[in-house]
Design a protein around this motif. Structure first.
Motif, short mmCIF file in Angstrom:
data_model
loop_
_atom_site.label_atom_id
_atom_site.label_comp_id
_atom_site.label_asym_id
_atom_site.label_seq_id
_atom_site.Cartn_x
_atom_site.Cartn_y
_atom_site.Cartn_z
N MET A 86 -1.93 -2.54 2.32
CA MET A 86 -1.55 -1.16 2.65
C MET A 86 -0.23 -0.78 1.98
O MET A 86 0.70 -0.28 2.61
CB MET A 86 -1.49 -0.99 4.17
CG MET A 86 -2.87 -1.17 4.76
SD MET A 86 -3.02 -0.82 6.49
CE MET A 86 -2.43 0.81 6.56
N THR A 136 -11.67 10.08 3.39
CA THR A 136 -11.40 9.55 2.06
C THR A 136 -12.22 10.26 0.98
O THR A 136 -11.77 10.43 -0.14
CB THR A 136 -11.65 8.03 2.05
OG1 THR A 136 -10.97 7.48 3.19
CG2 THR A 136 -11.10 7.38 0.81
N ILE A 179 -4.45 9.98 -2.97
CA ILE A 179 -5.65 9.24 -2.55
C ILE A 179 -6.24 8.75 -3.86
O ILE A 179 -7.11 9.39 -4.44
CB ILE A 179 -6.66 10.15 -1.80
CG1 ILE A 179 -6.01 10.92 -0.66
CG2 ILE A 179 -7.87 9.34 -1.33
CD1 ILE A 179 -5.98 10.27 0.69
N HIS A 238 0.61 1.56 -0.04
CA HIS A 238 0.97 2.95 -0.39
C HIS A 238 2.11 3.53 0.43
O HIS A 238 2.85 4.36 -0.04
CB HIS A 238 -0.26 3.85 -0.31
CG HIS A 238 -0.94 3.84 1.03
ND1 HIS A 238 -1.66 2.75 1.47
CD2 HIS A 238 -0.99 4.75 2.02
CE1 HIS A 238 -2.14 3.01 2.66
NE2 HIS A 238 -1.75 4.22 3.03
N ASP A 281 -8.10 4.10 5.28
CA ASP A 281 -7.26 2.98 4.81
C ASP A 281 -6.85 2.00 5.91
O ASP A 281 -6.86 0.79 5.71
CB ASP A 281 -6.04 3.47 4.02
CG ASP A 281 -5.20 4.49 4.75
OD1 ASP A 281 -5.65 4.97 5.81
OD2 ASP A 281 -4.10 4.81 4.29
N THR A 282 -6.53 2.52 7.11
CA THR A 282 -6.12 1.58 8.18
C THR A 282 -7.34 0.77 8.66
O THR A 282 -7.20 -0.40 9.04
CB THR A 282 -5.50 2.31 9.39
OG1 THR A 282 -6.45 3.20 9.95
CG2 THR A 282 -4.25 3.07 9.00
N LYS A 285 -9.93 -0.12 6.82
CA LYS A 285 -10.14 -1.13 5.79
C LYS A 285 -9.06 -2.21 5.91
O LYS A 285 -9.35 -3.41 5.80
CB LYS A 285 -10.07 -0.45 4.42
CG LYS A 285 -10.60 -1.31 3.31
CD LYS A 285 -10.29 -0.66 1.99
CE LYS A 285 -11.52 -0.55 1.14
NZ LYS A 285 -11.33 0.42 0.07
N GLY A 286 -7.83 -1.80 6.16
CA GLY A 286 -6.72 -2.74 6.32
C GLY A 286 -7.00 -3.72 7.45
O GLY A 286 -6.84 -4.93 7.29
N LEU A 306 -3.47 3.90 -3.19
CA LEU A 306 -4.10 3.74 -1.88
C LEU A 306 -5.23 2.70 -1.93
O LEU A 306 -5.37 1.90 -1.00
CB LEU A 306 -4.67 5.10 -1.42
CG LEU A 306 -5.40 5.09 -0.08
CD1 LEU A 306 -4.42 4.91 1.07
CD2 LEU A 306 -6.18 6.38 0.11
N ALA A 307 -6.00 2.72 -3.00
CA ALA A 307 -7.15 1.79 -3.10
C ALA A 307 -6.68 0.34 -3.10
O ALA A 307 -7.40 -0.57 -2.72
CB ALA A 307 -7.97 2.10 -4.34
N ASP A 308 -5.45 0.12 -3.54
CA ASP A 308 -4.82 -1.20 -3.48
C ASP A 308 -5.55 -2.22 -4.36
O ASP A 308 -6.40 -1.85 -5.17
CB ASP A 308 -4.73 -1.68 -2.01
CG ASP A 308 -3.42 -2.40 -1.72
OD1 ASP A 308 -3.02 -3.26 -2.52
OD2 ASP A 308 -2.80 -2.08 -0.70
#
Ligand SMILES: *Cc1c(COP(=O)(O)O)cnc(C)c1O
Length: 459
Positions: A448, A187, A382, A450, A125-126, A128-129, A386-388
């Motif tokens: 981000m 993930t 997850i 979540h 996630d970070t 991707k962020g 999280l997928a946002d």
């Protein structure tokens, strides 16, 4: 009689943890807006939120803390960390950072621009962020099999080299600053990537002249799976396997809070001296001078020691056996999870448990709240939270999988704790038919979300 397996350590220091009542937990989780990140850790009995920075350091690591060199520039501790990264991972150049995402920040501030494309296997996630924040795109090339939670294959974290090649064919080389191979694939369920896959992905990268970046957070656990599952590696040491894994990469970003078993720390390592030099500016601006980055000397010492301990077979066997132990308990109770058990966590297949909760009401989050209410155990969602949202349409992205991750800290809990986790899950599982609604979002960050999201009961 064959002697049973036992941990490769004994315990020298303990920390008290406390149970609570269901009424207390109902109050606390409501106050936390049904976001498990908002709970006080004192209100948690068994904390499986993450295995990041939550491990127990060894006596040797604590001893290293005492001999750290806190000099601003050129500290002994920097050279100790440099030697460990060279000896164990094989990289000549590195920059220390305060954790993994800081390594991503330093690297991507240097190499990623708007419109770029970074293919990978289920970017963390970070990661991707940091990509999407720069208006670049993280394209997922994970093998399709990873989405089938009940399928047992040895290397479910792999990247599909054909999917990767399609992406590399489609975009010009200058738009692809790196391919991100995450080992193990967090993930997708802490699933390992095979050496063969690393070789294949590396070969595709070479063919198109793009950098291979390994997201190395759990590289040692990945090496354990290569040793125990992949043909030709049974007789190699973990350290030999690790060396080979990184021989195919150009860059590594590392959250040392995972497989280097420290509470804080990270680094970005390079084969190229030129890229290392380019990245120094952002390290100095965002982290600190290049010989400490975001770390104190004592922490660099402990990290160097942790890299050594974390790549020892007996330690890894102890660790991964505990995750398998929890998995076996869940098998006994018929609770579905991402199979086979991952390296650092069990990922409960929440869609298969809470079949009545609609996806718009966040299935895995709902299961996480239920498990907390049941026994004060904290996992993490997850899933769709999280997928946002899609960076362009801003619509919620509902991923194929809704997982509740139970991450197991290193050298921290005993198998008795795992028994409690399994029993609590069984209790939730037994009353699953009565759980018919979940939660809706009342507040969220633009990216981000979540960590800080606020929720309320859907109905
Ligand atoms: C934890 C993690 C990161 C980010 O590291 P932090 O230390 O939490 O900033 C990146 N990638 C993977 C695969 C991780 O597990």
């Amino acid at each position: 009689m064959k002697l049973p397996f036992a941990e490769s350590f004994r315990i020298k220091m303990v920390e008290t943890i406390r149970k609570s009542t269901r009424e207390e937990r109902e109050q606390w989780i409501k106050e936390a807006k049904y976001n498990l990140f908002n709970l006080k850790s004192d209100h948690v009995f068994i904390d499986l939120l993450t295995d990041s920075g939550t491990g127990a350091m060894s006596d040797k690591q604590w001893a290293e803390m005492m001999t750290g060199d806190e000099s601003y520039a050129g500290a002994r501790s920097y050279y100790k960390m440099k030697a460990a990264i060279k000896d164990i991972l094989g990289f000549d150049y590195f920059l220390p950072t305060h954790q993994g995402r800081a390594a991503e920040n330093v690297l991507y501030s240097t190499i990623v621009k708007a419109g770029d494309v970074l293919p990978g296997n289920s970017h963390f996630d970070t990661t991707k962020g940091h990509i999407e924040f720069r208006k670049a795109f993280a394209i997922d090339c994970t093998i399709d099999e990873a989405a089938d939670t009940q399928l047992e294959i040895p290397f479910k974290g792999n990247m599909d080299p054909r999917k990767l090649e399609e992406v590399l064919k489609k975009y010009p080389q200058e738009k692809i600053p790196a391919v991100v191979l995450t080992i193990t694939n967090n993930t997708a369920g802490g699933q390992p990537v095979s050496m063969k896959n690393i070789q294949e992905v590396s070969a595709v990268c070479r063919k198109y002249g793009v950098n291979l970046q390994i997201d190395a957070a759990r590289f040692a656990e990945n090496a354990y799976f290569i040793k125990t599952r992949e043909e030709g590696y049974a007789d190699k040491s973990i350290k030999e396997i690790v060396k080979e894994m990184f021989s195919y990469a150009d860059i590594a970003t590392m959250s040392s809070k995972k497989d280097a078993i420290v509470n804080m720390g990270g680094f970005v390592a390079f084969k190229s001296e030129e890229l290392w030099k380019k990245c120094q500016m952002f390290c100095i601006m965002n982290e600190g001078f290049i010989t400490y980055g975001g770390m104190s000397g004592r922490d660099m010492n402990a990290l160097a020691q942790g890299l050594d301990e974390g790549t020892e077979f007996d330690y890894l066997k102890t660790r991964i056996k505990q995750v398998e132990y929890l998995g076996a308990k869940l098998d006994e109770y018929g609770i579905p999870y991402q199979r086979p058990a991952g390296g650092h966590a069990i990922f409960i297949d929440a869609k298969k448990v809470l079949t009545h909760v609609p996806k718009e009401e966040f299935i895995a989050q709902t299961l996480g709240v239920e498990l907390y209410l049941e026994a004060g155990i904290r996992g993490v969602e997850i899933g769709a939270i999280l997928a946002d949202r899609d960076p362009v349409t801003r619509e919620n992205r509902y991923p194929k999988l809704e997982l509740l991750r139970l991450a197991i800290p290193r050298r921290t809990y005993t198998d008795n704790h795992m028994d409690v986790v399994a029993a609590a899950l069984k209790n939730v599982y037994d009353r699953r038919e009565s759980i018919t609604h979940g939660y809706v979002i009342t507040k969220e960050f633009p990216i981000m979300r979540h960590f800080t999201v606020e929720l309320e009961k859907a109905r």
